[in-house]
Design an enzyme around this catalytic site. Structure first.
Site, PDB file in Angstrom:
ATOM      1  CD  GLU A  96       0.688 -54.224  -8.507  1.00  0.00           C
ATOM      2  OE1 GLU A  96       1.087 -52.931  -8.493  1.00  0.00           O
ATOM      3  OE2 GLU A  96      -0.421 -54.504  -8.761  1.00  0.00           O
ATOM      4  CD1 TRP A 152       4.654 -52.128 -11.698  1.00  0.00           C
ATOM      5  CD2 TRP A 152       3.163 -53.727 -11.914  1.00  0.00           C
ATOM      6  NE1 TRP A 152       3.724 -51.999 -12.900  1.00  0.00           N
ATOM      7  CE2 TRP A 152       2.873 -52.928 -12.777  1.00  0.00           C
ATOM      8  CE3 TRP A 152       2.212 -54.972 -11.505  1.00  0.00           C
ATOM      9  CZ2 TRP A 152       1.858 -53.256 -13.578  1.00  0.00           C
ATOM     10  CZ3 TRP A 152       1.246 -55.087 -12.249  1.00  0.00           C
ATOM     11  CH2 TRP A 152       0.813 -54.153 -13.322  1.00  0.00           C
ATOM     12  CD  GLU A 180       1.906 -47.160 -14.044  1.00  0.00           C
ATOM     13  OE1 GLU A 180       1.860 -48.415 -14.188  1.00  0.00           O
ATOM     14  OE2 GLU A 180       1.236 -46.211 -13.059  1.00  0.00           O
TER      15      GLU A 180
HETATM   16  C1  FCB Z   1      -0.191 -50.165  -9.043  1.00  0.00           C
HETATM   17  C2  FCB Z   1      -1.093 -50.884  -9.803  1.00  0.00           C
HETATM   18  C3  FCB Z   1      -0.306 -51.405 -11.433  1.00  0.00           C
HETATM   19  C4  FCB Z   1       0.734 -50.497 -11.781  1.00  0.00           C
HETATM   20  C5  FCB Z   1       1.517 -50.018 -10.614  1.00  0.00           C
HETATM   21  C6  FCB Z   1       2.873 -49.141 -11.037  1.00  0.00           C
HETATM   22  O1  FCB Z   1      -0.971 -49.325  -8.504  1.00  0.00           O
HETATM   23  O2  FCB Z   1      -1.787 -51.846  -9.647  1.00  0.00           O
HETATM   24  O3  FCB Z   1      -1.290 -51.990 -12.333  1.00  0.00           O
HETATM   25  O4  FCB Z   1       0.420 -49.412 -12.549  1.00  0.00           O
HETATM   26  O5  FCB Z   1       1.000 -49.340  -9.663  1.00  0.00           O
END
Ligand code: FCB
Length: 385
Positions: A299, A337, A344
């Protein structure tokens, strides 16, 4: 003249989502009542079309999560129909030649488990094992990469220290129990997967922050920085380091640790006020190299409703990733991500992290310009700047 940065052969280019944030219709987990996500992006019904978008954007991998509360809506009762649903999801990826990265737990707990104390109850190790066994048995043949737990330390900090995420507690004794149970659950799940698939690729997705002292010459700030790094980054990974086939992580945050707040100016921030600090991903990768495992960035992204900074954000992060690769850090994949705007967590639907924009009235999908730009990198396995 344009500069070309090539990435290693077989590099995975993808984007990530999680069940609660995109699927819609999840009514039976610990988030559903207090923070309902409603129909979210209705990805549960539209996954095939969404995977066509992934294909269109030249991504060769996709990370998503299986919703435990769908699979096991009541303790010990497994829902065949839902298992079948995720089988179809995995087949839809396979048909499109998209590698799957499957997260077993992305923060949401079935209501029955939450009622029993969630991750603070040591029985969770047994429950998570049984759930993992079911998934491995029923779906394992279609999974390319496994992520047992998403950002476990975030669940601990937000849920048991700051009291902001379910179960909204602030309790130091529970924290220690929860960490212990998360560590053991990961290890057990690792074993379960390896028993059936000895070559399975199993990890967690660890949030890794970059901490630096405001003044590197100032011992006090250096010490506090090391402590923060140790507890937030190192601690959990060290506990499970013998049960990892690769290192999966997310990078969002940079902290300048200083006793002088004015040194702590954030230069550029995203729509949700998170600092944009691409260089940090390089330092994080250099740190993770010590585990001597392949590394996947699972991510990295930003909230940017107008798509003003996303292209630059991705480019700049990839430049730093490439620098780490050049210095022999074994990075094998980058997942943005998120594939699409989504729910969110406590912030609801306002933050827009998606490569694809969602119109929440019509649920129409619209590919953002930055996504087409990223698609070129995915297609050619190289970044042109
Ligand atoms: C991370 C999470 C994901 C999303 C992003 C912005 O910490 O794993 O689910 O919320 O942040």
């Amino acid at each position: 003249m344009a500069k070309v940065l090539n990435f290693p052969k077989g590099f995975l280019w993808g984007s990530s989502t999680s069940s609660y944030q995109v699927e819609g219709g999840i009514e039976n987990c610990d988030w559903s009542k207090k923070y309902p996500a409603g129909r979210a992006c209705d990805h549960y019904n539209r996954y095939e079309k969404d995977f066509d978008l992934i294909k269109k954007l030249n991504q060769n991998a996709h990370r998503f999560s299986i919703e435990w509360s769908r699979i096991e809506p009541e303790e010990g009762v497994f829902d065949e129909k839902e298992i079948e649903h995720y089988r179809k999801v995995l087949l839809a990826l396979k048909e499109r030649k998209i590698k799957s990265v499957v997260t077993l737990w992305h923060w949401t707990n079935p209501s029955w488990l939450a009622e029993k104390g969630g991750w603070a109850n040591k029985e969770v190790i047994f429950y998570f094992k049984r759930y993992t066994e079911t998934i491995v048995e029923e779906l394992g043949d279609l999974v390319d990469f496994w992520v047992t737990l998403n950002e476990p330390m975030n669940h601990v900090i937000m849920g048991y220290f700051l009291g902001k995420f379910p179960p909204q507690k602030r309790n130091i004794f529970l924290i220690l129990k929860v960490i212990k149970n998360l560590v053991l659950s990961h290890k057990v799940a690792y074993q379960v997967i390896h028993k059936k698939y000895p070559n399975g690729k199993v990890s967690i997705s660890k949030i890794v922050n970059y901490y630096e002292p405001g003044r590197s010459w100032f011992l006090k700030e250096r010490i506090i920085t090391s402590i923060a790094h140790y507890f937030s980054n190192d601690y959990f990974l060290l506990k499970i380091k013998n049960h990892l086939d690769y290192i999966g992580f997310s990078y969002y945050f940079h902290y300048r640790i200083t006793l002088l707040p004015f040194l702590n100016k954030k230069k550029k921030v995203s729509d949700v006020g998170w600092e944009i600090y691409p260089e940090g991903i390089y330092h994080v990768l250099k740190y993770l190299a010590k585990f001597k495992k392949p590394i996947y960035i699972l991510e990295n992204g930003l909230a940017d409703a107008e798509d003003k900074n996303r292209k630059e954000f991705v480019t700049d992060h990839l430049i730093w990733v490439k620098k780490a690769i050049k210095e022999e850090v074994d990075v094998r994949g980058y997942f943005y991500w998120s594939l699409m705007d989504n729910f969110e967590w406590r912030k609801g639907f306002n933050p827009r992290f998606g490569l694809v924009e969602i119109n929440y009235n019509t649920l129409e999908r619209k590919i953002r310009p930055s996504a087409y730009y990223f698609a070129e990198t995915c297609k050619n396995n190289r970044l042109v700047i």
